[in-house]
Design an enzyme around this catalytic site. Sequence first.
Site, mmCIF file in Angstrom:
data_model
loop_
_atom_site.group_PDB
_atom_site.id
_atom_site.type_symbol
_atom_site.label_atom_id
_atom_site.label_comp_id
_atom_site.label_asym_id
_atom_site.label_seq_id
_atom_site.Cartn_x
_atom_site.Cartn_y
_atom_site.Cartn_z
ATOM 1 N N TYR A 175 0.964 -1.234 -0.097
ATOM 2 C CA TYR A 175 0.070 0.021 -0.053
ATOM 3 C C TYR A 175 0.877 1.157 0.050
ATOM 4 C CZ TYR A 175 1.024 0.795 4.909
ATOM 5 O OH TYR A 175 1.448 1.095 6.323
ATOM 6 N N CYS A 176 0.299 2.393 -0.345
ATOM 7 C CA CYS A 176 0.861 3.700 -0.380
ATOM 8 C C CYS A 176 0.111 4.699 0.265
ATOM 9 C CB CYS A 176 1.649 3.920 -1.521
ATOM 10 S SG CYS A 176 0.775 3.968 -3.150
ATOM 11 N N ARG A 177 0.124 5.787 -0.712
ATOM 12 C CA ARG A 177 -0.545 7.107 0.021
ATOM 13 C C ARG A 177 -2.060 7.181 -0.211
ATOM 14 N NH1 ARG A 177 3.796 11.421 -2.641
ATOM 15 N NH2 ARG A 177 5.174 11.583 -0.610
ATOM 16 N N CYS A 181 -2.316 6.235 -5.861
ATOM 17 C CA CYS A 181 -0.916 6.420 -5.720
ATOM 18 C C CYS A 181 -0.045 5.284 -6.559
ATOM 19 C CB CYS A 181 -0.435 6.210 -4.010
ATOM 20 S SG CYS A 181 1.273 6.197 -3.707
#
Length: 226
Positions: A175-177, A181
């Site tokens: 996962y990221c932002r 993202c």
Amino acid sequence: MSSIKYLLNEQLSLIAQSLTSPQRLEILEYLSQTERSVDELSQLSNLNIANTSRHLQILKQAALVVVRRAGNKRFYKLAGNDVTNLISSLRNTAKIHLAEVEYLMQSYLNKKDELEAIDAQELLERTKHNEVTILDIRPKEEFNTGHLPNAINIPPDEINERIKNLKKDKEIVAYCRGPYCLFAYDAIEALRGQGFRAKRLENGFPEWKAAGYPIQQSHNLKQGGL
């Protein structure tokens, strides 16, 4: 009564007007990760200091962000998790009703990740049984402020070098932002290219936090390698 309704709608319109700029939406995305100074936001958004401050003042007037002063610097953060939820609702409504958004999703993001993403509830269940390895593909300073429990931080520029240290006995969830993202998409692509079973989390850290799911901060974790 009608005058009261008008005044209420007038206040609501302040928030709506504050969201009419793609630059302000981008600033809100950065602030949904962690508190940031005006200088940091200027660099991240590729705006000069004056324009960044102007956008922040508009967001502040709409009560979407709050500011604190430390010496000569000003630091901004979101006014609450409800702001994250507001942006998520805006994003979902645009995806449903705007053909251009759907086109962009289909032509670019869906091509980068053809497999179905995992949602937060499923990830919680699988972590209870120690079935997955969670990767946080964000810059270290964002990870240190808060992240999913037991997540491993691999910043975007280190993914190709460090994936060789990961074990292949578990599926990896990255996962990221947020859902748009590209860090997570690129990480999944690199992982699959090396033979890993990998998926992305349907949303990002801000949505996870806003939903009330558990988070950790780096100082609560034992330091160590992968």
